[in-house]
Design a protein around this motif. Structure first.
Motif, mmCIF file in Angstrom:
data_model
loop_
_atom_site.group_PDB
_atom_site.id
_atom_site.type_symbol
_atom_site.label_atom_id
_atom_site.label_comp_id
_atom_site.label_asym_id
_atom_site.label_seq_id
_atom_site.Cartn_x
_atom_site.Cartn_y
_atom_site.Cartn_z
ATOM 1 N N ALA A 51 0.809 -1.220 0.000
ATOM 2 C CA ALA A 51 0.000 0.000 0.000
ATOM 3 C C ALA A 51 0.840 1.268 0.000
ATOM 4 O O ALA A 51 0.316 2.360 -0.180
ATOM 5 C CB ALA A 51 -0.944 -0.001 1.204
ATOM 6 N N GLU A 69 0.829 1.513 -3.968
ATOM 7 C CA GLU A 69 -0.464 1.570 -4.661
ATOM 8 C C GLU A 69 -1.596 1.513 -3.643
ATOM 9 O O GLU A 69 -1.767 0.511 -2.948
ATOM 10 C CB GLU A 69 -0.579 0.402 -5.644
ATOM 11 N N LEU A 70 -2.332 2.597 -3.557
ATOM 12 C CA LEU A 70 -3.450 2.675 -2.613
ATOM 13 C C LEU A 70 -4.696 2.098 -3.286
ATOM 14 O O LEU A 70 -5.137 2.605 -4.322
ATOM 15 C CB LEU A 70 -3.693 4.130 -2.213
ATOM 16 N N ASP A 93 -8.665 1.059 -4.093
ATOM 17 C CA ASP A 93 -9.961 1.742 -4.017
ATOM 18 C C ASP A 93 -10.787 1.073 -2.928
ATOM 19 O O ASP A 93 -11.324 -0.015 -3.106
ATOM 20 C CB ASP A 93 -10.660 1.648 -5.374
ATOM 21 N N THR A 149 -10.617 7.178 -1.238
ATOM 22 C CA THR A 149 -9.726 6.410 -2.108
ATOM 23 C C THR A 149 -10.365 6.101 -3.467
ATOM 24 O O THR A 149 -9.738 5.458 -4.303
ATOM 25 C CB THR A 149 -9.307 5.095 -1.428
ATOM 26 N N ARG A 150 -11.601 6.570 -3.680
ATOM 27 C CA ARG A 150 -12.243 6.350 -4.987
ATOM 28 C C ARG A 150 -11.711 7.326 -6.038
ATOM 29 O O ARG A 150 -11.949 7.141 -7.235
ATOM 30 C CB ARG A 150 -13.757 6.506 -4.856
ATOM 31 N N HIS A 176 -9.512 8.409 -8.557
ATOM 32 C CA HIS A 176 -8.495 7.729 -9.360
ATOM 33 C C HIS A 176 -7.255 8.606 -9.546
ATOM 34 O O HIS A 176 -6.121 8.117 -9.458
ATOM 35 C CB HIS A 176 -9.075 7.352 -10.723
ATOM 36 N N ARG A 199 -5.112 8.643 -6.488
ATOM 37 C CA ARG A 199 -4.363 7.393 -6.334
ATOM 38 C C ARG A 199 -3.179 7.340 -7.293
ATOM 39 O O ARG A 199 -2.113 6.831 -6.951
ATOM 40 C CB ARG A 199 -5.279 6.178 -6.551
ATOM 41 N N GLU A 200 -3.354 7.881 -8.509
ATOM 42 C CA GLU A 200 -2.255 7.930 -9.475
ATOM 43 C C GLU A 200 -1.119 8.811 -8.957
ATOM 44 O O GLU A 200 0.060 8.462 -9.070
ATOM 45 C CB GLU A 200 -2.767 8.478 -10.816
ATOM 46 N N TYR A 246 -0.466 9.466 -5.893
ATOM 47 C CA TYR A 246 0.103 8.733 -4.749
ATOM 48 C C TYR A 246 1.159 7.731 -5.240
ATOM 49 O O TYR A 246 2.268 7.663 -4.703
ATOM 50 C CB TYR A 246 -1.035 8.004 -4.034
ATOM 51 N N THR A 247 0.819 6.977 -6.290
ATOM 52 C CA THR A 247 1.739 5.990 -6.850
ATOM 53 C C THR A 247 2.956 6.667 -7.472
ATOM 54 O O THR A 247 4.097 6.213 -7.309
ATOM 55 C CB THR A 247 1.017 5.124 -7.907
#
Length: 303
Positions: free
Chosen positions: A224, A227-228, A230, A248-249, A251, A254-255, A257-258
């Motif tokens: 995690a 990659e977090l 959803d 976390t929905r 997108h 999350r991108e 974050y990665t």
């Protein structure tokens, strides 16, 4: 699930340090201790320091990374191999109380320290360590000893409950400086820590350590971190105990974050390549014996 390992599990790793490691094109049917010895004790010589090149020096021992960085020829100095100090520096900060798969970072770090400590002890090295990152307990230093007393004390300390809710103070740089001051020249220093951080500020400290010791970084990762998933609206608790709600929905979030994780890891890889520091990442969802064995075999192949 406990955030801290049981002492019996750390003692059990004594046997794994002696058992079959892995078969590869580098080493076949070798134990973990054998891999460890091949990587860190296989030359018959101990690294002592890096100094400027002098006329008449053996150019086969040129330190090209330092030479390129300083624009001045530098040389690695060795001495006859003997028992040496091995220092295990383990991160105990609040960020280590994290794990989404397998186990917590704190437990995986303790197991890595135990396995490396037992392997070093089998080679009759003096083994000690340092715990850092817990603001309440402060830095705990265990001066290396040949009789395993320091290793026992270190492992017992790793099983004790730390402070899980505390202000986040990044003391990695301070810990590295303390390790440099308190360790005999030519020591082997493992830093087992959460490296998902801005690392560029550590370049000078790491470079200074490398001039006097052999340094190995063991980043402790969790899937995690990179990659977090959803999971909808999620509540996280920070090191200060305050709750933080994250959707976390999203997108794009999350991108980002990665991408941040990959940029930080790329910076870390670049820095360790420049300084010639072995990098041996381990993850919470990996079997620790195999993870470290693969890391050792990888660096054996680069020697």
């Amino acid at each position: 699930m406990s955030l801290y390992p049981h002492i019996d599990d750390l003692l059990e790793l004594r046997h794994q340090a002696h058992t079959l490691g892995l078969a590869s094109h580098h080493l076949v049917n070798t134990s973990f201790s054998g891999l460890y010895a091949s990587v860190f004790r296989g030359t018959g010589l101990d690294f002592e320091e890096v100094r400027e090149y002098r006329e008449g020096d053996d150019i086969r021992n040129m330190e090209w990374n330092v030479t390129a960085r300083t624009n001045v020829p530098h040389l690695k100095i060795f001495r006859e191999e003997r028992e040496r100090s091995v220092v295990l520096c383990i991160d105990r900060g609040p960020h280590m109380s994290f794990g989404t798969r397998g186990t917590f970072k704190s437990i995986q770090a303790a197991k890595a320290a135990a396995l490396l400590g037992w392997a070093a002890s089998k080679l009759h090295d003096r083994v000690g360590g340092m715990l850092f990152g817990d603001n309440r307990l402060g830095m705990q230093y265990f001066r290396p000893t040949k009789d395993r007393r320091a290793l026992w004390r270190l492992l017992h300390a790793l099983t004790k409950e730390g402070t899980t809710q505390q202000p986040h103070i990044d003391c990695l740089s301070e810990a590295l400086q303390r390790a440099d001051r308190g360790t005999a020249t030519g020591s082997l220093i493992f830093v087992i820590a959460d490296m998902n951080r801005e690392i560029q500020d550590l370049k000078q400290t790491l470079g200074r350590l490398c001039q006097h010791h052999t340094l190995v970084l063991v980043p402790v990762d969790d899937p995690a971190d990179r990659e977090l998933p959803d999971m909808g609206q999620v509540t996280f608790v920070g090191p200060d105990g305050n709750a933080l709600e994250i959707d976390t929905r999203d997108h794009q979030a999350r991108e980002r974050y990665t991408q941040t994780w990959h940029m930080r890891r790329h910076t870390l890889i670049q820095l360790t390549n420049v300084l010639g520091i072995p990098l041996m990442p381990i993850a919470t969802n990996e079997e620790i014996h195999l993870a470290l064995s693969h890391g050792l075999a990888k660096h054996f192949g680069r020697r």
